[in-house]
Design an enzyme around this catalytic site. Structure first.
Site, short mmCIF file in Angstrom:
data_model
loop_
_atom_site.label_atom_id
_atom_site.label_comp_id
_atom_site.label_asym_id
_atom_site.label_seq_id
_atom_site.Cartn_x
_atom_site.Cartn_y
_atom_site.Cartn_z
N ASP A 348 -7.98 -4.11 4.41
CA ASP A 348 -6.87 -3.36 4.96
C ASP A 348 -6.30 -2.51 3.81
O ASP A 348 -6.61 -2.75 2.64
CB ASP A 348 -5.82 -4.33 5.51
CG ASP A 348 -4.62 -3.61 6.09
OD1 ASP A 348 -4.82 -2.60 6.77
OD2 ASP A 348 -3.48 -4.05 5.83
N ASP A 541 -3.35 -8.52 5.21
CA ASP A 541 -2.07 -9.19 4.97
C ASP A 541 -1.13 -9.17 6.16
O ASP A 541 -0.15 -9.91 6.17
CB ASP A 541 -1.36 -8.55 3.77
CG ASP A 541 -0.75 -7.20 4.13
OD1 ASP A 541 -1.45 -6.41 4.80
OD2 ASP A 541 0.40 -6.96 3.76
N ASP A 545 -3.87 -8.04 11.20
CA ASP A 545 -5.15 -8.40 10.58
C ASP A 545 -5.66 -9.76 11.04
O ASP A 545 -6.80 -10.12 10.72
CB ASP A 545 -5.01 -8.42 9.05
CG ASP A 545 -4.74 -7.04 8.49
OD1 ASP A 545 -5.35 -6.08 8.97
OD2 ASP A 545 -3.90 -6.92 7.58
#
Length: 645
Positions: A348, A541, A545
């Site tokens: 990410d 995080d 996700d």
């Protein structure tokens, strides 16, 4: 040793068991050397001075003191476990192997050898337990970070000492310099530096200001803090960490499960082979029963699976402990095994490769509009929003001496994916993307700069734009370079941000591919398209996700800023949000697996050799016990290297 006395039964030592249990364990560790030492002295006296003692002492007394007593001292626990297992119908385990072999040796008149087998077996077992205890204590060190008291602030300014578990969210506590912070919370008053090394391994103190987050188990260094509790102790950082580490020991790796299954048929198989060795040759006229029963006993002693059953869990536990000291929580040995196969790493963007701290990099007023008026209007519109971009606008305004009046806002509405619409002193304010302004018939200011663009308008007139971007974590470039050196062939960004925001970050970091504008379920699909799931590592995080972390071969959550859903779903949690922990994670996982397989090959190879020598009559009980204990100690010493990874 077997699971009856191995790592798995004691993983509670990481923090779940009582102080009384730890005292009992410590007492047992102190008694064991005394028993073995006394037994070894008596046995040595018997072996070296047997004939001379019998000149002035009855032979039965010499036998009782120098052989029977050491055998009883060393063999009591083994024989007790043997009888207990046999009473449950379990006839094939290490205790029946050792107990049965020594009893049979005594029946054959080999009392000194029976005592030697039992003595050296217990010495080997003690050394293995010490090694296992050291590994457990390396993880148990986390327990020392668990706070035991808190200073609750009462009305009127007084404080009272209480247990952290008794406090609820909303309570206020005082943390004095040098004290452990007892609960997760937010700083209300005071400035200080905090030592986060008990949780993250980070040696550099972090500065704390009002509004900053604090975590239970960290240490307040040099200033008094008033903290508002945000979560109960059971849900605090240190409690979650202890729970994860405790549960990790119970989540066995495939290699551990293989060894457990192997032990189920291995012991019956060698017992059957020993029975065959004891009976088939003499019945075929190839020697006496005495000779072949002795060889069968050698086979039973050398075949004890202790080296495998203790060193394999110890290796994984050592790897988990080594990672925890670096602020990396691994949820079980299965994760360490999976790290061997990683060839694709996906990330990410915000909070993972970047710091998640937005900054205003450019202030672009429209013609006829001053910089101060643009910042004031943007800050006023964003003043009631908690969005990270809104906070960055407010910081920029304050840094230039522009302070918005929150009281001037009479109406405010956040429009998901677009921005903020507010009313202040009868004026309509807009702050958001170009689409928001176009919806209200306002032509946005053309901007050709990387980053998030916040267009600002008042009463239908465009005031200008702010360009906001995130900062790349300083450790990210080095971490990605190391991952490539470790054999990760593809580095990919999967993000929900727009491509215009993500592309500059991906380009600067040299990533191989970028997929932007992804919804949570689309991230999981994009990850599957990258290759076999078992070869993929996903790092994220946020709550968005969680699905892709669950779908990856290994999911890694950045735990400092991370959402609860991501942390709970992930296989690994990095406590200090440092990307440099990723190559460390891969090295620990691969080193641990290599050590585990070294032990498997070492144990099976040497045991196979000495079993063949025993059947051929080329080794006796002395050689068997030294080989068994030696292999076990070598395997344990090798496994302990995983804890120093």
């Amino acid at each position: 040793m077997s699971n009856a006395r191995g790592i798995d039964d004691r993983h509670c030592a990481c923090g779940a068991c009582s102080p009384q249990a730890h005292e009992h364990e410590a007492g047992a560790e102190r008694r064991e050397p005394l028993l073995m030492g006394a037994s070894a002295v008596l046995f040595a006296v018997g072996m070296l001075a047997d004939a001379r003692l019998e000149t002035f002492l009855p032979s039965w007394l010499v036998t009782a003191c120098c052989y029977a007593l050491p055998y009883a001292l060393c063999g009591y626990e083994v024989l007790r476990h043997m009888l207990r297992h046999m009473a449950r119908g379990d006839f094939f385990n290490e205790f029946t192997l050792m107990g049965g072999a020594t009893i049979a040796a005594i029946a054959l008149g080999q009392l000194p050898e029976a005592v030697g087998v039992m003595l050296f077996y217990r010495i080997g077992e003690f050394m293995q337990e010490r090694a296992a205890g050291n590994s457990r204590r390396s993880v148990r060190a986390l327990l020392a970070a668990r706070p035991t008291t808190a200073h609750e602030m009462l009305d009127g300014g007084a404080t009272r000492e209480t247990s952290p578990a008794a406090l609820k969210p909303g309570s206020r506590i005082l943390v004095r310099p040098g004290e452990k912070i007892p609960l997760d919370g937010t700083v209300l008053e005071g400035e200080s530096q905090v030592d986060t090394s008990p949780l993250t391994g980070e040696s550099v103190p972090a500065r704390l200001l009002p509004g900053g987050r604090v975590h239970a188990g960290t240490i307040n260094l040099n200033g008094a803090l008033t903290v508002e509790v945000t979560s109960p102790f059971a849900e605090s950082s240190i409690a979650r960490i202890l729970g994860m580490v405790e549960n990790a020991a119970a989540r066995k790796a495939p290699t551990e499960r293989f060894i457990t299954r192997l032990a189920r048929w291995y012991t019956p198989a060698v017992t059957g082979l020993a029975l065959l060795v004891a009976t088939a040759p003499p019945l075929s006229g190839l020697g006496s029963f005495h000779e072949w029963i002795y060889r069968a006993l050698v086979l039973l002693v050398i075949s004890c699976p202790c080296a495998l059953l203790i060193s394999i869990p110890l290796g994984y536990f050592g790897g988990i402990g080594a990672a925890s000291r670096r602020g990396i929580l691994i949820k079980g040995g299965a994760v360490l095994d999976s790290l061997r196969d990683i060839r694709v790493a996906a990330f990410d963007k915000t909070g993972t490769l970047t710091q998640g701290i937005f900054e205003v990099n450019a202030v672009l007023p429209a013609p006829g509009v001053s910089r101060e008026n643009l910042l004031a209007a943007a800050a006023l519109a964003e003043s009631r929003s908690n969005h990270p971009i809104a906070r960055s606008v407010l910081r920029a305004a304050r840094s230039e001496g522009v302070a918005p009046l929150d009281a001037a806002i009479t109406d405010m509405r956040e429009i998901v994916g677009k921005g903020v619409e507010a009313t202040a002193d009868g004026a309509q304010l807009l702050a958001g993307n170009a689409s928001l302004l176009e919806t209200h018939g306002v032509t946005p200011l053309p901007v050709n700069m990387p980053g998030s663009v916040v267009q600002v308008a008042r009463n239908g007139d465009a005031l200008g734009a702010l360009v906001i971007s995130d900062r790349i974590k300083p450790q990210a470039p080095g971490a990605l370079k190391e991952l490539r050196h470790l054999g990760v062939n593809a580095l990919v960004m999967l993000t929900g941000d727009r491509e215009s925001q993500a592309r500059p970050v991906a380009k600067e970091l040299g990533l191989d591919a970028l997929k932007a504008g992804l919804l949570p379920e689309e991230k999981a699909d994009a990850l599957e398209a990258l290759g076999p799931t078992r070869q993929t590592l996903m790092v994220g995080d946020g709550i968005n996700d969680a699905p892709v972390l669950a779908a990856a071969g290994v999911g890694v959550a950045m735990g400092g800023l991370g959402a609860e859903a991501a942390i709970e779903t992930a296989d690994v949690v990095i406590l200090d949000d440092n990307p440099q922990r990723l190559p460390e994670l891969l090295r620990i996982g691969r080193r641990t697996r290599r050590i585990v397989w070294e032990n498997i090959i070492l144990a099976l190879g040497i045991k196979g050799l000495f079993m063949a020598l025993g059947i051929a009559g080329l080794s006796g009980l002395w050689e068997a016990v030294f080989a068994d204990v030696g292999v076990a100690l070598l395997a344990v010493l090798n496994a302990s290297r995983a804890g120093r990874a």
